[in-house]
Each structure stands twice: as C-alpha cells, then as structure tokens.
Write a protein that holds these residues in place. Structure first.
Motif, PDB file in Angstrom:
ATOM      1  N   PHE A  51      40.303  40.542  39.276  1.00 59.81           N
ATOM      2  CA  PHE A  51      40.599  40.090  37.919  1.00 59.81           C
ATOM      3  C   PHE A  51      41.569  38.927  38.000  1.00 59.81           C
ATOM      4  O   PHE A  51      42.446  38.874  38.885  1.00 59.81           O
ATOM      5  CB  PHE A  51      41.253  41.214  37.101  1.00 59.81           C
ATOM      6  N   HIS A  52      41.417  37.970  37.025  1.00 59.94           N
ATOM      7  CA  HIS A  52      42.447  36.947  36.802  1.00 59.94           C
ATOM      8  C   HIS A  52      43.466  37.507  35.802  1.00 59.94           C
ATOM      9  O   HIS A  52      43.084  38.085  34.777  1.00 59.94           O
ATOM     10  CB  HIS A  52      41.827  35.661  36.251  1.00 59.94           C
ATOM     11  N   VAL A  53      44.750  37.297  36.109  1.00 63.50           N
ATOM     12  CA  VAL A  53      45.815  37.858  35.255  1.00 63.50           C
ATOM     13  C   VAL A  53      46.894  36.811  35.046  1.00 63.50           C
ATOM     14  O   VAL A  53      47.220  36.028  35.956  1.00 63.50           O
ATOM     15  CB  VAL A  53      46.435  39.122  35.912  1.00 63.50           C
ATOM     16  N   LYS A  54      47.467  36.758  33.831  1.00 65.24           N
ATOM     17  CA  LYS A  54      48.662  35.956  33.546  1.00 65.24           C
ATOM     18  C   LYS A  54      49.482  36.707  32.487  1.00 65.24           C
ATOM     19  O   LYS A  54      48.938  37.480  31.704  1.00 65.24           O
ATOM     20  CB  LYS A  54      48.300  34.546  33.063  1.00 65.24           C
ATOM     21  N   VAL A  55      50.818  36.486  32.494  1.00 62.51           N
ATOM     22  CA  VAL A  55      51.727  37.167  31.555  1.00 62.51           C
ATOM     23  C   VAL A  55      52.588  36.114  30.867  1.00 62.51           C
ATOM     24  O   VAL A  55      53.182  35.243  31.534  1.00 62.51           O
ATOM     25  CB  VAL A  55      52.621  38.200  32.267  1.00 62.51           C
ATOM     26  N   GLY A  56      52.641  36.182  29.526  1.00 59.33           N
ATOM     27  CA  GLY A  56      53.455  35.253  28.742  1.00 59.33           C
ATOM     28  C   GLY A  56      54.560  35.978  27.979  1.00 59.33           C
ATOM     29  O   GLY A  56      54.699  37.203  28.037  1.00 59.33           O
ATOM     30  N   PHE A  87      53.079  30.969  29.560  1.00 51.92           N
ATOM     31  CA  PHE A  87      52.467  31.979  30.418  1.00 51.92           C
ATOM     32  C   PHE A  87      52.797  31.676  31.877  1.00 51.92           C
ATOM     33  O   PHE A  87      53.040  30.522  32.258  1.00 51.92           O
ATOM     34  CB  PHE A  87      50.945  32.002  30.237  1.00 51.92           C
ATOM     35  N   SER A  88      52.764  32.705  32.662  1.00 53.16           N
ATOM     36  CA  SER A  88      52.925  32.534  34.105  1.00 53.16           C
ATOM     37  C   SER A  88      51.651  31.908  34.682  1.00 53.16           C
ATOM     38  O   SER A  88      50.595  31.901  34.028  1.00 53.16           O
ATOM     39  CB  SER A  88      53.175  33.895  34.757  1.00 53.16           C
ATOM     40  N   PRO A  89      51.689  31.410  35.918  1.00 61.07           N
ATOM     41  CA  PRO A  89      50.435  30.951  36.566  1.00 61.07           C
ATOM     42  C   PRO A  89      49.462  32.120  36.725  1.00 61.07           C
ATOM     43  O   PRO A  89      49.857  33.271  36.834  1.00 61.07           O
ATOM     44  CB  PRO A  89      50.930  30.454  37.932  1.00 61.07           C
ATOM     45  N   VAL A  90      48.164  31.794  36.742  1.00 59.05           N
ATOM     46  CA  VAL A  90      47.117  32.815  36.865  1.00 59.05           C
ATOM     47  C   VAL A  90      47.078  33.308  38.311  1.00 59.05           C
ATOM     48  O   VAL A  90      47.114  32.513  39.262  1.00 59.05           O
ATOM     49  CB  VAL A  90      45.750  32.248  36.449  1.00 59.05           C
ATOM     50  N   VAL A  91      47.038  34.632  38.478  1.00 54.25           N
ATOM     51  CA  VAL A  91      46.931  35.223  39.811  1.00 54.25           C
ATOM     52  C   VAL A  91      45.736  36.160  39.813  1.00 54.25           C
ATOM     53  O   VAL A  91      45.225  36.559  38.747  1.00 54.25           O
ATOM     54  CB  VAL A  91      48.205  36.009  40.191  1.00 54.25           C
ATOM     55  N   THR A  92      45.259  36.519  41.015  1.00 50.45           N
ATOM     56  CA  THR A  92      44.118  37.440  41.174  1.00 50.45           C
ATOM     57  C   THR A  92      44.628  38.781  41.673  1.00 50.45           C
ATOM     58  O   THR A  92      45.385  38.842  42.654  1.00 50.45           O
ATOM     59  CB  THR A  92      43.098  36.880  42.169  1.00 50.45           C
ATOM     60  N   ILE A  93      44.251  39.845  40.983  1.00 54.90           N
ATOM     61  CA  ILE A  93      44.591  41.185  41.433  1.00 54.90           C
ATOM     62  C   ILE A  93      43.321  42.030  41.411  1.00 54.90           C
ATOM     63  O   ILE A  93      42.275  41.598  40.883  1.00 54.90           O
ATOM     64  CB  ILE A  93      45.676  41.832  40.546  1.00 54.90           C
ATOM     65  N   TYR A  94      43.362  43.218  41.966  1.00 57.71           N
ATOM     66  CA  TYR A  94      42.195  44.078  42.063  1.00 57.71           C
ATOM     67  C   TYR A  94      42.427  45.369  41.301  1.00 57.71           C
ATOM     68  O   TYR A  94      43.555  45.883  41.239  1.00 57.71           O
ATOM     69  CB  TYR A  94      41.892  44.400  43.531  1.00 57.71           C
ATOM     70  N   SER A  95      41.353  45.875  40.764  1.00 59.85           N
ATOM     71  CA  SER A  95      41.443  47.146  40.052  1.00 59.85           C
ATOM     72  C   SER A  95      41.646  48.274  41.052  1.00 59.85           C
ATOM     73  O   SER A  95      41.593  48.062  42.269  1.00 59.85           O
ATOM     74  CB  SER A  95      40.165  47.379  39.235  1.00 59.85           C
ATOM     75  N   ALA A  96      41.894  49.464  40.539  1.00 57.35           N
ATOM     76  CA  ALA A  96      42.163  50.615  41.404  1.00 57.35           C
ATOM     77  C   ALA A  96      40.948  50.930  42.263  1.00 57.35           C
ATOM     78  O   ALA A  96      39.795  50.769  41.832  1.00 57.35           O
ATOM     79  CB  ALA A  96      42.545  51.824  40.562  1.00 57.35           C
TER      80      ALA A  96
END
Length: 987
Positions: free
Chosen positions: A759-764, A774-783
């Motif tokens: 997933f692409h994720v960002k937090v503002g 918003f923060s830069p977009v990062v990639t994380i993985y689901s469980a």
C-alpha cells in the motif's frame, strides 16, 4: 601643718567618694487612719542613703520626739512606728530628719489624721408640715466626723432610698434633702443616712415626718435657690470640681448653667441629677472664671454666681546641684518653683533654717564651716516642697596624681607643643615652669596661659629637653617633670593612585613612608569612610603599609584612604578606584506585540558598570525547551543604544518567556527578570508527521504508524492527523482523520485485504486554523499470516553443564514469509517458570541455548515465525545437560619467578559425584593496566610454566578447572609485582 594634713584627709574622704551626705530614697506620706482600727500600728516611712549610713530623728508639729522616753513610738531603720494609737495625742504633722557626719536633711511634712463618724443625737425630730405645691428642706444635722462623707435619705423604711430627680435633690455639701415642690406622694418619714468613705461606717438619723397641711394648696411662685456654691471656689490643678445648685419653686424650676464669659462648656464637663450638679474633671487654668446657675419656671427665674480660682502646689523648675568648691571660692545657688499662688522660699543648712531672703543662696568666700547639706524649700498655702544638695568645701596642697606630665613627649619639628600643668589644688596653685634648671620666660614663641598651660610654637631640635612644672599654694608645693623629643616630619614616599580595574582582578595599593627612626609608625586604610578591618577575605593589610585587594567586585569601587599615624602626626593619601564589570541586568522586559511567529520586546537598561553597553542578547524559554535558548531577532545585532527588538522564527500557539542580557567590553551580564508569559497566535500546521511506516498486525489489517508532531509544532488548538492510503495500482486515496494529537498508529481492517499486500501511505496534519502538509508517500505491507510449515531434522546435544546445541533443517518451501526460527525449551510441564525461548534469523539452522542448569533434562521444540506469529511446533525432544564443573576452585597456589619464567603449583581438584570429572586446568594471566587482554594456556597437571612478557606492570593470574561441564570457578587472583621480577633480575 597638722591642721592642713587633717584638712587634706577630709578632702580625700569627701572628694574621692568615701563620704556622702543623706539622699532620700523614700519620704513619709500622709496617713488617714480609721478610729476603729487604733489598736493597730501606724508606720511613717523614712529611708535615706548616704556614707556613712544616715541616722534619723522625728518631730511632731515642730517638736522633736524623744524616742528614749516614748514607749509607744519607736524606730525601725528610719521608719517611725506608732503603737496604741491615740486620736488626740498622735494627730498632727510629722517630719523626718536624716543625718550623718556630712550633714542633715529634712523630709516633706506628712500628716497623721484619724477618720471617725459619731452617732446622731437620739431625739425625736419635729414633724414638718407644708402645703401641697410648697417647697421644703429637710435638715440632716450631720454629727461630728473626720473624713469624707456621703449622704443619702431613706423614705419610710430601709432600703427605700429617695430617688433624685428634677424635684428632689440630696446635697453632698450639706447633707440636706431638698424637695422643690411637695406632692401628696411625698408624705412619710425621712431618715438621713451618713457614710464615712474612709471608715466605711454608716449612721442613721431619727426620722423626720413630712405631712400636708389642710388649709389649702400653695400657689405658683418663682424659684428660690436653696443650694448654692461660694463666691470663690479654689480648685487644684487636675482635680475634679463639683458645683451644686438647686431651687424650690412651683412649677418645679429648671436648672441651667453657663460661664460668665459666654464660652461654651468643653466636652469633659458633665451635668448630673437634672443639672443640679456641674462636674469639671481634670481642672485646668482654662477652666477658671465665673460660673452662673439659673433656676427658672414660668413665674420667673433666680440666679446664683461664683468664681472658680485655680491653684497649684509648688513644682521645681530650677534646682541646685551637688557642688565641690575650693576654700575662699564663691558659691551661687538658685532654686525656682512655679505654683499658684507664687511660692515663697526658705533655705535650710543641715535641717536648720538660715537667713536668706529669696531663692538665691550666695556666699562670697567659702570657709570649711560652710560645708554640709543644704535644702531649698518652696511653699505656698497649698503645699511645700524640698530640694537637697551637698556643698563640699575643699582645701589641699597641689597634687599631680592622675595628671602628671608624660615621661616622654614626641613632637614634629615646626608644630606647636602644649604642656598642661593642672594639679588638683584648693585653692588654685600658682605655676612656675623650668627647662632643666632654668626658669622659662615667655616671648613671641613661648606663652604661658593663666591655667598654667605652656605652649611652644614652631618647635625645633633646640627645644628638646626636660620640662618641670612647679605648683604652690598656701598648703604646700608639688611638681611634675617630662621630656620633650623633637622629630623630623614624616613623608609619604609612594601613595595610592587612581585606577581602573576589571571585576575579579586583584591589585595592590601602595603606601610607603619615610619617617624619623624614633617614631612608631602604624598604617590603616579606610574605604568610603569606613575603616577596613581584618577578617575581610577581599582585603589584606600588609605590614609595609600596602593594601592588597583580591577578587575585586563592583561594590569595591570608591575612595580609598591610607592613614599613617605616628607618635606626633597623622598623614593620609587618597586614591579613587573605578571597577568595571559586565552590565547589570536590564529591567522591565515587556512584550508589546505578538504574531504567530514574532514578538516585539522592549526593556530598560541596567547600569553599565564602568564600560558602555555594546549590544543586547535575547533568550527565550518554553515548556518544551531545556533551559534558555538564544533566539533570532530583527535587528540581528541589537546595539547598546537600542531598547526594542523583534524576536522572529517563533512557533505558533506556544507560550514563551523572554529575558534580555547586556554585554560590554568586560563581558555578558546577568539576565533581566523574566517577562510575563506570552502565547503566540495560532496558525495552520506547517510540520508533517515523521517516520511514517507500518506493517504487521492481524489478518486483514493494514497497520500505519508515524512519529507524532511535537506539541510545540502543532500551531493551534484541535490538532489531529489525516491518514491517507491506497493499494498498489489504485488512483484514489482513502482518508481517515483522528483528533488525538498524541496518536502514532492507525489500524485499517477489511476482509478483502490480501496478506502482505503493498500500500501507498501518507499522513497529514490539521488544527482549528486549517489543514497542514502531508508526509512523503511510503510503501508498507498489510498483515501477513504465520508460516504453515514445520522445520525438519531437529536434533540436539549437551555442550556443557549450562549449554545445549540445537540443530534443524530449513523449510524448503512455504507460501508464507519466514523471518526466522524460534526454539522453545523447558524442564518439564510442571515448571512453567523454567520456559525460555531463543529466536534466530531465517538463514540460521542452529543455536546454542545457554544459562541452563547442570545435569538437568530439558525439552525442546522448533518452529518458524514471521510478523503474524509462529507456525506449528515440532514434537518436543529432550536432552540432559552435563554435570556441572567442580565448585571447588584450585587452592594453595604457590609460585616461583626466575627471570621471566614463572612456575605455578596447586593442589589437584577432586570432583564430587554430582560434578564433572576434572580433565585439566586453564591458566589465565593479564596485565593490571590492560585487564581486558587475557592470555590463557591449558595443562593436564596441577603445575604450569609461564614466560611473562617484558612489561613494566604487575601481572594478575587465575587458575580454573576444565571438565566436560565447562570451566570451574577461578582461584583467588595471584598478583606478581613488577618489583619481584626486577629483584630477581638483579640477582
């Protein structure tokens, strides 16, 4: 000559304090004794001091009391005690005399009186018959008495007393009862009651009947004043004066008072009993004059007048003092007293009157017989007062005791020398001066004063020598001698100079002199007018006269004076010390204007402390900072003449405190007092969360994490986060908001989420003012899900008493991700507290489990794990650890050192049945200063040979057992000192 010797002895006794005439400590006071207590004693006090102690005499009414023939009177000390009192023989005026060998004085006169109240004569009093409306006076007929009396009247029977009002009045002057207008209710019997305030006795008269006549009612008539006051009433200062005025009349008269001069009565004046009594407390001179009582009704009025005259007992305003005069000198004593009427004066010598006309006693030429105790007596008709003083008449030859010339007098050349010749002599002695054996003659440089003082002006070395003063009067001659030494002037050769100095430095202020060798020279220093004393840690007074000042502070600035004192003169030198230091703190720091990122400050300057202020520094503090921080300002550099500045680069919506520091050429000063706390305005957030990441969690979860934005960067109220995410390949974002400013994690749950999907994720951020970045977009993985496979080929072996080595085969294939392997071990199922686990990475297929108990069976199992958890475990296997090594360390270690060759010997260690057999020994040695560098060797025997390296250090050696259970405990350390090695080498 014998006569003059006796006079000299008397002079010593009187003048040197051996003899003193009497002085009163306590004089007799007036006594008023109730007659009914005449069985008791009466004491008249009399006590005086003097040397020798005084004796006493008493007189009654001017006649000396012969105490030797009087059995009822006796002395106790100076007090006269009278027993078996007699109201006729003991009444009168008493006076005490105190006397000793110096003289005599008389006390004040004290009266002894007896208070009594006789009974009324017993007889029937005639009835008083009056018409209704007529006024009447019922006479009391007071019996003989002594002492103050009060009166009251009983109506019909006791205790019904006549109540005084505007119609009835009981005079405390006459005792009579006055009824202004008789009414039928007044008919009855009246009894006069008289009370003595001293004896507390009370007597009653026979009753007087008041009856109404039947021949008619009295018509109305004008007032008739029956109670009046004298034309002249004397009143003592401070006393309470009471005037009575009451009138008969029909209708009942009204009583009023006024002063003849028309001045209103002061507030202290009181009216009592329907104005029948006028009372003036604390009578003063202003209260004197005419007083008028007016009794008035509708038929007319009547007036009574009189004057109050002021009188005062004498009081001293000038008196004489004890006086010592030489024989043939003149005496002048004056005493004066005020009082009204004006007092007259008499004089007493030793208690006997002498003929002097007024308050002045003058004797032109005193003789020895004039010595004694004198009293001035001031008297008017209201009182008499006494004042005593002692006159000593002195006669003696000259005597220099206590006033001799100094044996050696030093004087600076060019000055004036004064030699005093003041012997004690009565009469005054004539004076003759000699230098050596030659009489001194006066000239324009040498003068002789009438009091015998010799003055030598502009002295030089030729004036040095021996000087003698001869004193002579008709009783003898005496002399005193002293030597004059003339010295050269003293000069200050090096004195202190004005200086400027920096705080914290140390200096020496010099004070060097050149002086005559015969003089004693002393130095002292004063700072701003105060003498510098020893004990101040900043000041050191050196023996040569210099002053050292250590660690100078600002308060050491001022005037320093070096004072040089010799036997003949005093010199001084002055220097001003200016101390420079960092500026004092600025004051009155105020915040005048605030935005979301700036604050405008103003302040007032502190003292520059001797060096102009070059610039100012501003510091700030918030609840989020550690201590005070320097801030950016506009202007960037604030010069010493600027008292305002704008602080920039502040965070929005943060509470700030400010302080200002001043700087000059010396340094930075102390900070100003802190400003009032001020909050900047709020603004849209300008900081995004950091360290955005995530992953893990449970099945169908997307876990998003971030580092929260610090409170000082939230820029306002209602702060929160906006979390945005989208699966790979999707275009649109899913947004979720959280209003918790401290949140750092968000979990998105959805059954459609595949395990371990990217997933692409960002937090503002946002707050009440709006949305931030918003923060830069990062990639994380689901469980993901835990591994489903199990490792194969698991086996284990015991390595030592505390270690087991575990081995397995890696998973060849599993659809799930494997992060590593987990080994779980335990003793048995009944001991859960013994369970432990060890994890290793996915590429490792063995691990050594340590920290185990020796000779103990352990169960072990292995499984794979990832972020979702552990997979299934293999069936448990068991392994028993080896027996522990012997608990006994090697003992009785001995060593010998030859050169660098060290030989070691120790007792072999025998293992217990529960311990592993000893297979050998390990010898470890290290340098004391490099204890981390350990060298070892093993040996199968209980001996070892070591070759020690060439090091200038001590060696530390340990010995341990070797067994399949591992290393045993070490022996006590063996220390081989370098000195031992050196000693061996030197042999």
């Amino acid at each position: 000559m014998v006569q003059w010797y006796i006079l000299f002895i008397l002079f010593c006794l009187f003048v040197l304090g051996s003899y003193h005439g009497p002085r009163w400590r306590m004089e007799p006071g007036d006594l008023f004794i109730p007659v009914d207590s005449i069985e008791e004693e009466a004491t008249l006090t009399c006590d005086a001091k003097g040397i020798p102690p005084p004796q006493y005499r008493w007189s009654l009414n001017g006649t000396l009391i012969n105490l030797g023939l009087d059995r009822r009177r006796r002395l106790s000390g100076g007090n006269l005690i009278i027993s078996s009192l007699d109201r006729y023989q003991d009444v009168g005026m008493y006076q005490c005399m105190a006397y000793n060998t110096v003289g005599a004085i008389l006390s004040r006169r004290a009266s002894l009186q007896f208070a009594y109240l006789d009974h009324f004569k017993v007889h029937t009093r005639s009835a008083v018959s009056v018409r209704e409306g007529q006024g009447v006076v019922l006479l009391c007929g007071t019996p003989t008495s002594s002492g103050d009396l009060t009166y009251a009247w009983v109506f019909n029977e006791y205790p019904y007393f006549v109540q005084q009002d505007n119609r009835r009045f009981v005079s405390q002057q006459t005792g009579n009862l006055y009824i202004a207008k008789v009414e039928p209710s007044d008919v009855g019997n009246y009894t006069c009651v008289v009370m003595n305030s001293i004896t507390k006795g009370k007597v009653h008269s026979s009753p007087t009947s008041l009856i109404l006549r039947t021949d008619g009612v009295m018509g109305e008539y004008e007032p008739k004043i029956e109670v009046n006051f004298p034309d002249n009433v004397p009143a003592a200062k401070g006393s309470t004066v009471t005037l009575e005025c009451f009138a008969l009349g029909n209708p009942v008269p009204e009583i009023t008072w006024k002063r003849a001069n028309g001045v209103p009565f002061p507030s202290k004046v009181k009216m009592k009993y329907s104005n029948a009594v006028l009372e003036i407390p604390s009578f003063q001179q202003d209260d004197t004059g005419g007083y008028e009582c007016v009794a008035e009704n509708k038929m007319g009025k009547n007036t009574a007048t009189g004057r109050l005259a002021f009188y005062a007992k004498p009081q001293w305003i000038q008196a004489m003092k004890d006086t010592a005069l030489a024989i043939e000198e003149r005496l002048y004593w004056e005493c004066r007293a005020n009082g009204k009427p004006k007092p007259s004066y008499t004089w007493l010598k030793n208690g006997q009157q002498i003929h002097v006309e007024d308050g002045v006693l003058s004797v032109s030429a005193l003789t020895l017989s004039d010595a004694g105790m004198y009293q001035c007596v001031a008297e008017n008709k209201h009182g008499v007062i006494y004042f005593a003083a002692e006159l000593m008449v002195l006669a003696s030859p000259p005597d220099f005791t206590g006033n001799i010339l100094r044996a050696l007098l030093k004087a600076k050349a060019g000055t004036t020398v004064t030699l005093e010749c003041k012997p004690q002599a009565y009469p005054i002695a004539s004076i003759l001066w000699k230098k050596g054996n030659l009489p001194i003659h006066t000239n324009d440089r040498i003068t002789l004063s009438p009091d015998g003082t010799l003055r030598l002006a502009n002295v030089s070395k030729s004036d040095a020598g021996s000087y003698t003063c001869f004193a002579r009067n008709r009783f003898g001659m005496s002399s005193t001698t002293g030597r004059l030494l003339v010295t050269d002037p003293t000069r200050i050769t090096q004195g202190p100079v004005d200086m400027e100095i920096i705080v914290g430095e140390s200096i020496v202020l010099p004070c060097q002199v050149a002086s005559d060798p015969v003089l004693d020279v002393s130095f002292s220093w004063a700072f701003n007018g105060q003498l510098i004393a020893k004990g101040d840690s900043h000041f050191e007074l050196r023996t040569a006269g210099d002053l050292m000042i250590r660690n100078i502070q600002l308060y050491h600035a001022g005037k320093y004076i070096c004072v040089v004192d010799t036997d003949v003169e005093s010199l001084s030198a002055v220097a001003v010390l200016i101390v420079k230091g960092p500026p004092s703190p600025p004051d009155s720091v105020t915040v005048e204007e605030v935005t979301d990122s700036t604050a405008q400050l103003a302040w007032s300057p502190g003292r520059d402390n001797g060096s102009p202020i070059t610039n100012y520094l501003i510091q700030t503090r918030t609840p989020f900072t550690v201590g005070w921080q320097r801030v950016n300002t506009v202007p960037e550099i604030i010069d010493g003449n600027t008292l305002t500045a704008t602080v920039v680069d502040l965070n929005a919506w943060v509470e700030y405190e400010f302080r200002v520091l001043a700087k000059n050429s010396v340094g930075v000063g102390e900070p100003s007092p802190v400003s009032v706390k001020t909050r900047t305005e709020d603004a849209v957030p300008d900081a995004a969360p950091g360290d955005v990441g995530g992953g893990g969690g449970s099945r169908s979860e997307l876990v998003i994490t971030w580092e929260p934005v610090p409170e000082e960067l939230q820029n306002g109220e209602s702060f929160g986060y906006i979390i945005a995410f989208r699966a790979f390949g999707e275009v649109s974002w899913t947004h979720v908001a959280t209003s918790a400013p401290g949140a750092s994690r968000y979990v998105y749950r959805n059954d459609s989420i595949a395990p371990f999907s990217p997933f692409h994720v960002k937090v503002g951020t946002y707050n009440s003012k709006g949305q931030g970045p918003f923060s830069p977009v990062v990639t994380i993985y689901s469980a993901e899900i835990e591994p489903s496979g199990m490792p194969a080929g698991v086996w284990a072996r015991s390595v030592s008493a505390s270690e087991i080595e575990v081995n397995w085969q890696a998973l060849s294939f599993t659809p799930e991700r494997v992060l590593g392997y987990e080994v779980v071990y335990w003793e048995d199922d009944t001991k859960p507290e013994t369970m432990g686990k060890v994890r290793v990475p996915w590429n490792q297929t063995s691990v050594t489990v340590s920290g185990l108990e020796g000779n103990t069976q352990y169960f072990l199992t292995v499984s794979a794990f990832n972020t979702a958890g552990t997979g299934p475990f293999l069936p448990a296997i068991n392994v028993t650890t080896k027996k522990p090594p012997p608990a006994q360390p090697p003992l009785n270690v001995e060593w010998t050192l030859i050169g660098s060759q060290l030989s070691l010997y120790w007792e072999p260690v025998v293992a217990m049945e529960s311990e592993s057999e000893v297979t050998g020994y390990q010898v470890s040695f290290t340098l004391r200063q490099r204890h981390k560098e350990v060298n070892t060797l093993t040996t199968a025997n209980s001996t070892a040979e070591l070759t020690l390296p060439e090091e200038e250090d001590d060696y530390i050696i340990h010995i341990q057992t070797l067994s399949e259970g591992g290393l045993g405990p070490a022996s006590d350390p063996i220390r081989v000192h370098q000195l031992s090695k050196l000693a061996v080498d030197g042999l």
